[in-house]
Design a protein around this motif. Structure first.
Motif, PDB file in Angstrom:
ATOM      1  N   ALA A  17       0.847  -1.192   0.000  1.00 27.71           N
ATOM      2  CA  ALA A  17       0.000   0.000   0.000  1.00 27.71           C
ATOM      3  C   ALA A  17       0.880   1.240   0.000  1.00 27.71           C
ATOM      4  O   ALA A  17       1.993   1.239   0.539  1.00 27.71           O
ATOM      5  CB  ALA A  17      -0.931  -0.002   1.209  1.00 27.71           C
ATOM      6  N   PHE A  18       0.369   2.303  -0.592  1.00 23.15           N
ATOM      7  CA  PHE A  18       1.129   3.530  -0.821  1.00 23.15           C
ATOM      8  C   PHE A  18       0.789   4.555   0.254  1.00 23.15           C
ATOM      9  O   PHE A  18      -0.347   5.037   0.317  1.00 23.15           O
ATOM     10  CB  PHE A  18       0.778   4.067  -2.208  1.00 23.15           C
ATOM     11  N   GLY A  19       1.763   4.885   1.094  1.00 27.07           N
ATOM     12  CA  GLY A  19       1.582   5.930   2.083  1.00 27.07           C
ATOM     13  C   GLY A  19       1.962   7.280   1.497  1.00 27.07           C
ATOM     14  O   GLY A  19       3.112   7.482   1.086  1.00 27.07           O
ATOM     15  N   ALA A  20       1.001   8.200   1.441  1.00 30.73           N
ATOM     16  CA  ALA A  20       1.188   9.443   0.684  1.00 30.73           C
ATOM     17  C   ALA A  20       1.457  10.661   1.563  1.00 30.73           C
ATOM     18  O   ALA A  20       1.380  11.785   1.090  1.00 30.73           O
ATOM     19  CB  ALA A  20      -0.049   9.705  -0.184  1.00 30.73           C
ATOM     20  N   MET A  21       1.794  10.453   2.821  1.00 31.62           N
ATOM     21  CA  MET A  21       1.917  11.589   3.738  1.00 31.62           C
ATOM     22  C   MET A  21       3.147  12.466   3.489  1.00 31.62           C
ATOM     23  O   MET A  21       3.238  13.571   4.002  1.00 31.62           O
ATOM     24  CB  MET A  21       1.922  11.107   5.192  1.00 31.62           C
ATOM     25  N   LYS A  22       4.116  11.962   2.709  1.00 27.86           N
ATOM     26  CA  LYS A  22       5.342  12.737   2.475  1.00 27.86           C
ATOM     27  C   LYS A  22       5.510  13.134   1.015  1.00 27.86           C
ATOM     28  O   LYS A  22       6.627  13.357   0.550  1.00 27.86           O
ATOM     29  CB  LYS A  22       6.562  11.950   2.958  1.00 27.86           C
ATOM     30  N   LEU A  23       4.415  13.243   0.299  1.00 27.48           N
ATOM     31  CA  LEU A  23       4.510  13.576  -1.123  1.00 27.48           C
ATOM     32  C   LEU A  23       5.052  14.983  -1.361  1.00 27.48           C
ATOM     33  O   LEU A  23       5.539  15.278  -2.463  1.00 27.48           O
ATOM     34  CB  LEU A  23       3.142  13.429  -1.788  1.00 27.48           C
ATOM     35  N   THR A  24       4.989  15.847  -0.358  1.00 24.75           N
ATOM     36  CA  THR A  24       5.554  17.187  -0.532  1.00 24.75           C
ATOM     37  C   THR A  24       7.071  17.131  -0.706  1.00 24.75           C
ATOM     38  O   THR A  24       7.683  18.101  -1.166  1.00 24.75           O
ATOM     39  CB  THR A  24       5.229  18.086   0.676  1.00 24.75           C
ATOM     40  N   GLU A  25       7.671  15.987  -0.361  1.00 21.84           N
ATOM     41  CA  GLU A  25       9.120  15.824  -0.504  1.00 21.84           C
ATOM     42  C   GLU A  25       9.500  15.153  -1.814  1.00 21.84           C
ATOM     43  O   GLU A  25      10.679  14.846  -2.046  1.00 21.84           O
ATOM     44  CB  GLU A  25       9.668  15.002   0.677  1.00 21.84           C
ATOM     45  N   ALA A  26       8.514  14.933  -2.691  1.00 20.62           N
ATOM     46  CA  ALA A  26       8.757  14.191  -3.928  1.00 20.62           C
ATOM     47  C   ALA A  26       9.301  15.049  -5.055  1.00 20.62           C
ATOM     48  O   ALA A  26       9.698  14.527  -6.101  1.00 20.62           O
ATOM     49  CB  ALA A  26       7.475  13.494  -4.382  1.00 20.62           C
ATOM     50  N   GLY A  27       9.290  16.383  -4.885  1.00 18.55           N
ATOM     51  CA  GLY A  27       9.906  17.230  -5.902  1.00 18.55           C
ATOM     52  C   GLY A  27       8.958  17.859  -6.893  1.00 18.55           C
ATOM     53  O   GLY A  27       9.355  18.098  -8.046  1.00 18.55           O
ATOM     54  N   GLY A  28       7.720  18.116  -6.483  1.00 20.64           N
ATOM     55  CA  GLY A  28       6.806  18.835  -7.363  1.00 20.64           C
ATOM     56  C   GLY A  28       5.712  17.981  -7.965  1.00 20.64           C
ATOM     57  O   GLY A  28       5.742  16.750  -7.905  1.00 20.64           O
ATOM     58  N   ASP A  29       4.727  18.667  -8.560  1.00 20.20           N
ATOM     59  CA  ASP A  29       3.525  18.012  -9.074  1.00 20.20           C
ATOM     60  C   ASP A  29       3.824  16.929 -10.102  1.00 20.20           C
ATOM     61  O   ASP A  29       3.236  15.844 -10.076  1.00 20.20           O
ATOM     62  CB  ASP A  29       2.591  19.047  -9.702  1.00 20.20           C
ATOM     63  N   GLU A  30       4.722  17.204 -11.038  1.00 18.98           N
ATOM     64  CA  GLU A  30       5.011  16.240 -12.106  1.00 18.98           C
ATOM     65  C   GLU A  30       5.637  14.970 -11.545  1.00 18.98           C
ATOM     66  O   GLU A  30       5.277  13.861 -11.971  1.00 18.98           O
ATOM     67  CB  GLU A  30       5.924  16.873 -13.153  1.00 18.98           C
ATOM     68  N   ASN A  31       6.568  15.121 -10.614  1.00 15.39           N
ATOM     69  CA  ASN A  31       7.194  13.949  -9.999  1.00 15.39           C
ATOM     70  C   ASN A  31       6.171  13.129  -9.217  1.00 15.39           C
ATOM     71  O   ASN A  31       6.198  11.896  -9.246  1.00 15.39           O
ATOM     72  CB  ASN A  31       8.329  14.381  -9.071  1.00 15.39           C
ATOM     73  N   VAL A  32       5.287  13.818  -8.500  1.00 15.56           N
ATOM     74  CA  VAL A  32       4.250  13.116  -7.738  1.00 15.56           C
ATOM     75  C   VAL A  32       3.327  12.353  -8.684  1.00 15.56           C
ATOM     76  O   VAL A  32       3.012  11.176  -8.457  1.00 15.56           O
ATOM     77  CB  VAL A  32       3.436  14.108  -6.879  1.00 15.56           C
ATOM     78  N   ALA A  33       2.896  13.001  -9.761  1.00 16.57           N
ATOM     79  CA  ALA A  33       1.998  12.358 -10.716  1.00 16.57           C
ATOM     80  C   ALA A  33       2.642  11.109 -11.312  1.00 16.57           C
ATOM     81  O   ALA A  33       1.991  10.061 -11.442  1.00 16.57           O
ATOM     82  CB  ALA A  33       1.622  13.340 -11.819  1.00 16.57           C
ATOM     83  N   LEU A  34       3.929  11.195 -11.654  1.00 13.44           N
ATOM     84  CA  LEU A  34       4.633  10.048 -12.231  1.00 13.44           C
ATOM     85  C   LEU A  34       4.797   8.936 -11.200  1.00 13.44           C
ATOM     86  O   LEU A  34       4.607   7.752 -11.513  1.00 13.44           O
ATOM     87  CB  LEU A  34       6.003  10.495 -12.748  1.00 13.44           C
ATOM     88  N   ILE A 213      -1.718  -5.390   5.949  1.00 13.20           N
ATOM     89  CA  ILE A 213      -1.391  -4.540   4.809  1.00 13.20           C
ATOM     90  C   ILE A 213      -0.446  -3.440   5.299  1.00 13.20           C
ATOM     91  O   ILE A 213      -0.868  -2.515   5.988  1.00 13.20           O
ATOM     92  CB  ILE A 213      -2.657  -3.881   4.210  1.00 13.20           C
ATOM     93  N   PRO A 214       0.852  -3.531   4.974  1.00 15.37           N
ATOM     94  CA  PRO A 214       1.779  -2.470   5.394  1.00 15.37           C
ATOM     95  C   PRO A 214       1.592  -1.212   4.540  1.00 15.37           C
ATOM     96  O   PRO A 214       1.408  -1.296   3.326  1.00 15.37           O
ATOM     97  CB  PRO A 214       3.167  -3.077   5.151  1.00 15.37           C
ATOM     98  N   ILE A 215       1.620  -0.061   5.193  1.00 16.28           N
ATOM     99  CA  ILE A 215       1.611   1.223   4.501  1.00 16.28           C
ATOM    100  C   ILE A 215       3.058   1.696   4.388  1.00 16.28           C
ATOM    101  O   ILE A 215       3.679   2.078   5.377  1.00 16.28           O
ATOM    102  CB  ILE A 215       0.781   2.265   5.277  1.00 16.28           C
ATOM    103  N   TRP A 216       3.592   1.639   3.167  1.00 23.88           N
ATOM    104  CA  TRP A 216       4.966   2.055   2.942  1.00 23.88           C
ATOM    105  C   TRP A 216       4.980   3.519   2.514  1.00 23.88           C
ATOM    106  O   TRP A 216       4.416   3.874   1.488  1.00 23.88           O
ATOM    107  CB  TRP A 216       5.616   1.185   1.862  1.00 23.88           C
ATOM    108  N   GLY A 217       5.622   4.353   3.316  1.00 19.92           N
ATOM    109  CA  GLY A 217       5.738   5.760   2.946  1.00 19.92           C
ATOM    110  C   GLY A 217       6.624   5.906   1.721  1.00 19.92           C
ATOM    111  O   GLY A 217       7.758   5.418   1.713  1.00 19.92           O
ATOM    112  N   VAL A 218       6.112   6.553   0.688  1.00 17.98           N
ATOM    113  CA  VAL A 218       6.837   6.655  -0.580  1.00 17.98           C
ATOM    114  C   VAL A 218       6.957   8.126  -0.982  1.00 17.98           C
ATOM    115  O   VAL A 218       5.957   8.849  -1.011  1.00 17.98           O
ATOM    116  CB  VAL A 218       6.115   5.883  -1.704  1.00 17.98           C
ATOM    117  N   LYS A 219       8.179   8.530  -1.316  1.00 14.03           N
ATOM    118  CA  LYS A 219       8.368   9.896  -1.818  1.00 14.03           C
ATOM    119  C   LYS A 219       9.338   9.973  -2.989  1.00 14.03           C
ATOM    120  O   LYS A 219       9.522  11.037  -3.572  1.00 14.03           O
ATOM    121  CB  LYS A 219       8.832  10.824  -0.699  1.00 14.03           C
ATOM    122  N   THR A 220       9.992   8.829  -3.334  1.00 12.60           N
ATOM    123  CA  THR A 220      10.891   8.801  -4.487  1.00 12.60           C
ATOM    124  C   THR A 220      10.663   7.536  -5.300  1.00 12.60           C
ATOM    125  O   THR A 220      10.157   6.525  -4.781  1.00 12.60           O
ATOM    126  CB  THR A 220      12.375   8.844  -4.069  1.00 12.60           C
TER     127      THR A 220
END
Length: 253
Positions: A17-34, A213-220
């Motif tokens: 499962a996708f943990g989305a709490m750190k998406l602000t660290e992903a480098g912008g909207d385009e990176n998050v969308a990808l 179901i583990p929630i893995w925090g993902v930002k990269t």
């Protein structure tokens, strides 16, 4: 990707499962969308967010906009009153660009709302289900006694609780109790907040529990690739695996 039933919700959820709490660290909207699209293309179908991280919640909502109907979306509120819960969910729905969430989780520590309570919190959660704004309801807590009470109450469909390979035996019993009561168990902090560095062992340990179901925090993308790799190539659960896990458990406990 393997899918398992999330307790009495009957939702078939990806084992990752996708943990989305750190998406602000992903480098912008385009990176998050990808990143979100790559997770979706790999078979991940549960995306977990929280009203406590509103910017990440918005990034996830934007990224999921055209595939929302194909995934399961969970969000968490730490609102303290009935009115605040309603307002929190309405804000989440607007931010996530949707009419309902698949799982609404209430974050609480020492207080467990129950049917008929003077606070009306549980009754509000049930009403939100009836109004089809939340398909299922669950509890998020780090308090063991609250978690146990939630399971035994049979009022909640899921429990999100810290669980990793260095968790206590009591937590493992909590996982088994969830299975007995058909409550879906969502594992937060599968790496114990970064304390655990051996990801193969951490992944293999959790993979033994089919109701977890583990929630893995993902930002990269690298983090996502690593998680997906170990999902496809889990470590062999043999005597050496158990010995290695036990050494780490004993070190931390």
């Amino acid at each position: 990707m393997e899918y398992v039933r999330l307790g009495k919700t009957d939702l078939l959820i990806s084992r990752v499962a996708f943990g989305a709490m750190k998406l602000t660290e992903a480098g912008g909207d385009e990176n998050v969308a990808l990143l979100v699209r790559n997770a979706y293309d790999a078979g991940i179908n549960l995306f977990d967010t929280s009203r406590k991280t509103p910017e990440s919640e918005k990034l996830l909502g934007d990224a999921l906009y055209d595939i929302r109907r194909n995934v399961f979306l969970s969000t968490t509120t730490d609102a303290k009153t009935s009115d605040e819960i309603r307002q929190s969910l309405e804000t989440s729905l607007m931010t996530l660009h949707c009419d309902n969430v698949d799982l609404l989780q209430l974050e609480t520590e020492k207080f467990l709302p129950l049917p008929g309570g003077a606070d009306k919190i549980y009754d509000t959660l049930k009403a939100l289900k009836s109004e089809k704004k939340a398909s299922h309801i669950g509890i998020v807590t780090t308090n063991f006694e609250t978690a146990k009470k939630a399971i035994l109450s049979d009022c909640y469909e899921t429990l999100q609780f810290p669980f990793s390979m260095i968790s206590s035996d009591d937590t493992i019993e909590l996982v088994k109790l969830c299975e007995e009561h058909d409550v879906g168990f969502i594992a937060m902090q599968p790496l114990c907040g970064g304390v655990i560095e051996n990801i193969p062992l951490a992944f293999g340990f959790l993979h033994q529990f089919e109701n977890v179901i583990p929630i893995w925090g993902v930002k990269t993308q690298d983090e996502l690739n690593q998680i997906l790799y170990f999902n496809e190539h889990p470590p062999v659960i043999d005597e050496k695996f158990h010995e290695d896990v036990e050494k780490i458990r004993m070190f931390f406990n």
